[in-house]
Scaffold this active site. Structure first.
Site, PDB file in Angstrom:
ATOM      1  N   HIS A 168       0.833  -1.212   0.000  1.00 28.61           N
ATOM      2  CA  HIS A 168       0.000   0.000   0.000  1.00 28.61           C
ATOM      3  C   HIS A 168       0.864   1.256   0.000  1.00 28.61           C
ATOM      4  O   HIS A 168       1.215   1.788   1.053  1.00 28.61           O
ATOM      5  CB  HIS A 168      -0.924  -0.025   1.231  1.00 28.61           C
ATOM      6  N   HIS A 213       1.621   5.156  -2.255  1.00 34.15           N
ATOM      7  CA  HIS A 213       1.191   6.137  -3.263  1.00 34.15           C
ATOM      8  C   HIS A 213       2.454   6.832  -3.768  1.00 34.15           C
ATOM      9  O   HIS A 213       2.967   7.733  -3.094  1.00 34.15           O
ATOM     10  CB  HIS A 213       0.258   7.179  -2.643  1.00 34.15           C
ATOM     11  N   ASN A 228      -4.230   6.741  -7.501  1.00 35.36           N
ATOM     12  CA  ASN A 228      -4.694   8.136  -7.435  1.00 35.36           C
ATOM     13  C   ASN A 228      -3.571   9.122  -7.727  1.00 35.36           C
ATOM     14  O   ASN A 228      -3.274  10.019  -6.955  1.00 35.36           O
ATOM     15  CB  ASN A 228      -5.349   8.437  -6.082  1.00 35.36           C
ATOM     16  N   HIS A 266     -11.012   1.484   0.114  1.00 31.70           N
ATOM     17  CA  HIS A 266     -10.918   2.523   1.141  1.00 31.70           C
ATOM     18  C   HIS A 266     -12.332   2.665   1.684  1.00 31.70           C
ATOM     19  O   HIS A 266     -13.226   3.165   1.000  1.00 31.70           O
ATOM     20  CB  HIS A 266     -10.433   3.841   0.538  1.00 31.70           C
ATOM     21  N   HIS A 295      -6.421  -0.417   5.325  1.00 24.41           N
ATOM     22  CA  HIS A 295      -6.345   0.429   6.527  1.00 24.41           C
ATOM     23  C   HIS A 295      -7.586   0.403   7.423  1.00 24.41           C
ATOM     24  O   HIS A 295      -8.180   1.445   7.704  1.00 24.41           O
ATOM     25  CB  HIS A 295      -5.913   1.857   6.201  1.00 24.41           C
ATOM     26  N   ASP A 343       0.773   2.761   3.689  1.00 26.86           N
ATOM     27  CA  ASP A 343      -0.020   3.842   3.089  1.00 26.86           C
ATOM     28  C   ASP A 343       0.848   5.080   2.868  1.00 26.86           C
ATOM     29  O   ASP A 343       0.405   6.214   3.083  1.00 26.86           O
ATOM     30  CB  ASP A 343      -1.245   4.186   3.946  1.00 26.86           C
TER      31      ASP A 343
HETATM   32  O1  DOR Z   1      -4.311   9.763   4.078  1.00 26.50           O
HETATM   33  C1  DOR Z   1      -4.469   9.345   2.937  1.00 26.50           C
HETATM   34  N1  DOR Z   1      -3.684   9.743   1.932  1.00 26.50           N
HETATM   35  N2  DOR Z   1      -5.453   8.488   2.705  1.00 26.50           N
HETATM   36  C2  DOR Z   1      -5.811   8.131   1.462  1.00 26.50           C
HETATM   37  O2  DOR Z   1      -6.778   7.433   1.301  1.00 26.50           O
HETATM   38  C3  DOR Z   1      -5.077   8.656   0.293  1.00 26.50           C
HETATM   39  C4  DOR Z   1      -3.730   9.107   0.665  1.00 26.50           C
HETATM   40  C5  DOR Z   1      -3.097   9.990  -0.383  1.00 26.50           C
HETATM   41  O3  DOR Z   1      -3.045   9.576  -1.548  1.00 26.50           O
HETATM   42  O4  DOR Z   1      -2.654  11.080  -0.052  1.00 26.50           O
HETATM   43 ZN    ZN Z   2      -3.748   4.741   0.640  1.00 28.66          ZN
END
Ligand code: DOR
Ligand code: ZN
Length: 441
Positions: A62, A64, A96, A181, A235, A306
């Site tokens: 997980h 980004h 994303n 999510h 999460h 995350d």
């Molecule tokens: O805190 C978060 N940040 N939760 C998410 O679901 C997305 C992530 C992000 O891409 O910044």
């Molecule tokens: Zn995430």
């Protein structure tokens, strides 16, 4: 005639699927070929691992990595370097980005780009939208696609499917694992008016309260049951959800974040301000305790970071405009090793949560186990090493970690990626050699 290998990892205490054993591992052509290799076996490269623990290559399922997006915050090259430094050999990257990965063209671009730009192996999530549901049904598992990602509540970016009818349509299309999510978007919208802009960052956890998460999870589990489509809840963060999910293990797997195991509200908001703001939020002790109980009970399948980098400027905005998300790909393994040091979980449970678990949840081919035929991915750890986590050591360009200044016991000292040393003593070695992970369909 003694056996020959390309690489032998000698005399480490190895986390094998059946327990810890001191043994030597023989590697050929990037794969594990033998355990219990004799001292007389030959190999051009030998790694002396006496005193170290040899784990299967650890996976953060997980992250980004923001690519395409803003490379001054993070990118695939920088984020996968951070991953290697943090003791990981694979990361699964969320969709994303800007623009998001939601169609065949962007997926093909990302698949081609990763091989050549990534320093560790990667899986790719494809985002679900209202428009791409028929295409999701035909998503193939090969070439790195680990799962479909559904944002059932709004977070960073504009991916969102909040209503039951559309969620059910996604679940009825195709067969790949769907990662959710899970927060209830309607409750979020309703409750937003209860709070004024500029209030303390701790309000974040009151707005996105436990009922918001629990309601989202109840709705998704009802739909998963109705449609028969297996789910993966990322999460999970509330005591109520952990208590509830025991009855849904036939239809869902469960991820917990290292942040939700490590940071406790309200203290974290007082210490960190915006650098404690993420979705779902960091919560009070009773939720952190419930998360640990769920880890101990075996309810939890995987732990992720995350990793969600944002610029300092985006973090500095007043609540609720502050960017939600915390970096973590480089600190996941050190923090989890520190939890092992403090007796909160065993080293073998760590391996289950960071290697075997993610491999099983997503059906990763050849990953997550030290066993013959599997990829020769290893994370070598020194359980006694005491190190300080510092902003200045972070490879992610945005340059901050919420754990700055924390001293941990236990450190990843080497990562081996498909038979070659990729990180040694906090240094990344060589060119980007990352490949797309393959997944069973
Ligand atoms: O805190 C978060 N940040 N939760 C998410 O679901 C997305 C992530 C992000 O891409 O910044
Ligand atoms: Zn995430």
């Amino acid at each position: 005639m003694s056996e020959t290998y390309d690489l032998i990892i000698e005399n480490g205490i190895c986390a094998l699927p059946w327990g810890l054993e001191e043994t030597s591992i023989g590697v050929r052509d990037g794969r594990i070929v033998a355990l219990g290799v004799s001292a007389s076996a030959r190999a051009p490269t030998r790694i002396e691992a006496r005193g170290l623990h040899v784990l299967p290559g650890l996976i953060d399922a997980h992250v980004h990595l923001r690519d395409p997006g803003d490379a001054s915050v993070e990118s695939i090259p920088t984020g996968t370097r951070a991953a290697l430094l943090g003791g990981l050999t694979a990361v699964f990257d969320m969709p994303n980005t800007a623009p998001p990965v939601v169609d065949a063209e962007r997926l093909a671009w990302k698949q081609a780009y990763i091989e050549g730009a990534a320093y560790c192996d990667m899986g790719i999530y494809v985002g679900a939208t209202r428009e791409n549901i028929p295409a999701l049904a035909n998503l193939e598992a090969g070439r790195g696609v680990c799962a479909i990602k559904v944002f059932a509540a709004s977070s960073t970016g504009d991916l969102l499917i909040e209503d039951d009818a559309t969620l059910a349509r996604v679940m009825r299309a195709g067969r790949r694992r769907i990662a959710y999510h899970s927060e209830d978007e309607y409750r979020l919208r309703e409750r937003r008016a209860l709070f004024a802009a500029g209030e303390p960052y701790a309000r974040h956890a009151e707005w996105r309260d436990p009922e918001t998460a629990f309601l989202g999870t109840r709705r998704l589990m009802a739909l998963a049951r109705e449609t028969g489509r297996p789910a993966h809840l990322v999460h999970v963060s509330t005591a109520e959800e952990f208590a509830y999910l025991g009855a849904f293990r036939d239809i869902t797997t469960v991820e917990v974040l290292v942040n939700h195991l490590t940071q406790v509200a309200p203290d974290c908001y007082e210490r960190l301000g915006a650098y404690a703001v993420m979705n779902p939020p960091l919560r009070e002790a009773r939720h952190v305790e419930a998360a640990w109980r769920a880890v101990r009970d075996g309810l939890v399948d995987s732990v992720g970071s995350d990793h969600a980098p944002h610029s300092r400027a985006a973090k500095a905005r007043p609540w609720p405009e502050t960017a939600a998300g915390l970096t973590g790909v480089q600190t996941l393994v050190p923090l989890m090793l520190d939890h092992v040091h403090h007796g909160r979980l065993s080293l073998l449970r760590l391996v289950d949560l960071l290697a075997a678990g993610p491999a099983r949840v997503f059906g990763a081919v050849g990953k997550g186990r030290i066993a013959a035929g599997y990829d020769a991915d290893f994370t070598l750890v020194d359980l006694g090493a005491r190190r300080r986590i510092e902003n200045a050591k972070m490879a992610t360009p945005c340059g901050w970690t919420p754990f700055d200044g924390m001293t941990v016991t236990g450190w990843p000292v080497m990562t081996v990626l498909r038979g070659e040393v990729a990180m040694r003593d906090d240094e990344v070695l060589g060119a980007p050699r990352g490949r797309l992970v393959r997944f069973f369909s």
